[in-house]
Scaffold this motif. Sequence first.
Motif, mmCIF file in Angstrom:
data_model
loop_
_atom_site.group_PDB
_atom_site.id
_atom_site.type_symbol
_atom_site.label_atom_id
_atom_site.label_comp_id
_atom_site.label_asym_id
_atom_site.label_seq_id
_atom_site.Cartn_x
_atom_site.Cartn_y
_atom_site.Cartn_z
ATOM 1 N N UNK A 72 0.037 -63.342 -13.199
ATOM 2 C CA UNK A 72 -0.277 -62.250 -12.562
ATOM 3 C C UNK A 72 0.776 -60.993 -12.405
ATOM 4 N N UNK A 73 1.826 -61.323 -11.820
ATOM 5 C CA UNK A 73 3.067 -60.529 -11.554
ATOM 6 C C UNK A 73 3.465 -60.018 -12.491
ATOM 7 N N UNK A 74 3.719 -60.672 -13.867
ATOM 8 C CA UNK A 74 4.437 -60.093 -14.985
ATOM 9 C C UNK A 74 3.491 -59.090 -15.556
ATOM 10 N N UNK A 75 1.917 -59.272 -15.737
ATOM 11 C CA UNK A 75 1.042 -58.349 -15.968
ATOM 12 C C UNK A 75 0.874 -57.247 -15.162
ATOM 13 N N UNK A 76 0.963 -57.382 -13.916
ATOM 14 C CA UNK A 76 0.802 -56.244 -13.194
ATOM 15 C C UNK A 76 2.097 -55.187 -13.246
#
Length: 441
Positions: A64-68
């Motif tokens: 989630x964090x990398x995509x966001x």
Amino acid sequence: MKQSTRALPSLGLRANAAQFTLLVAVNALVGGMVGQQQTVLPLLAHTEFGLNGYTFLFAYVAAFGIAKATSNWFAGTLSDRYGRKPVLLAGWLFAIPVPLMLILAPDWGWVVAANVLLGINQGLTWSTTVIMKIDLVGPAQRGLAMGLNEAAGYGAVAATSLLAGYLAEQYGLRPAPFLLGIAYTALALLLSGLFVRETHPHALLDAGNMAARGASARHGLDANLANGQVFALTSFREPALSSASLAGLVNNLNFGLSWGLFPLLFATSDLSMGQIGLLFALYPGVWGIGQMATGALSDRIGRKHLITTGMLVQATALAIIALGDGFGAWASGTVLLGAGTAMVYPTLLASVGDVAHPSWRGRAVGVYRVWRDLGYAVGAIIGGIVADLMGLHAALWMAATLSAAAALAVAVRMYETHPPHPQPDHAVDTAPMLPHDHTNT
């Protein structure tokens, strides 16, 4: 001529109250998409998929964090080039499959893939609502605007976490909690498509006003910068922008760590699912409500001291949670953690808006949010490794130490950005390093 004059946008919260309120509602739906799963997924991992390793369990937070973080960069760049509203709509299209994938997931890989899509949704939509609100209000009420924006988003995270925990306790982990996400996405697409208006003309008006005042280079920074120059300034070179990026990364490291770790820690004391949901809701709840006060406060007293104090309060709160053992101590720690985050979150965004010129503000906000939201991944990965090797409490102590170190770094390097004033001697002189003839990258 008269018709053209009437069509010109105006800056200010009162002048744009209807659109601003609509964007607050849209951002609440953005936050709700995260809240639907925060309480439920760590428990789902154990009960339905048999996952026990913290590092593997935290993989969905890292995804989630990398995509966001990546999406934040595209949100800023594309919104400066093509406008804000198309990016907002595109972000909501990525949300459509997310709740369905979580409901139907036959294995944990589906959950990770859903969180990649959710990260793209969050990066595009949340970044765009931030930029649009900064566009609308102008320089005078930027802290208040960010406080209201972030209060709506994280208030919705808290409320939806609590509601999802209740639904899971009453009706099971699937599908009931994720039906919320289906409703949120449908409503957001309706509001964004039919009622939200483009705000890029407001940014152009702000830039024109600055030029008329002879203030085209705010804090000594040029108005026309290439993408690579904006990235370098926001990440490393400009003291206030880069300090904000560091503090934002550590702040979201704490959030990413709590997302994967808190439900597991709270479950060690045989708390009910409703109590776990309440504990998890306290952190973003206090965070969300508190920002309505702290954002406006930063417009009155400045940004730097609120950021420094907020990071220290977060460090103290994490220590209390690490030392605690039971509902009372953990509730106190999560409330304090929410209060510290409320001091930091809208203030960092406002400080970026203070320094960045309107012509590259969207890109600066995007780069800041790249670093800030990488904190999700850093917190999940490092927290998972430390928890696997040394236990849950060691991961909390690690986060507390990093929060205190970030407070010290901001205190030493960052200058006050509000009200705007000439850049201090220790700040970067961009003229020799940033020639004007670079093309955008």
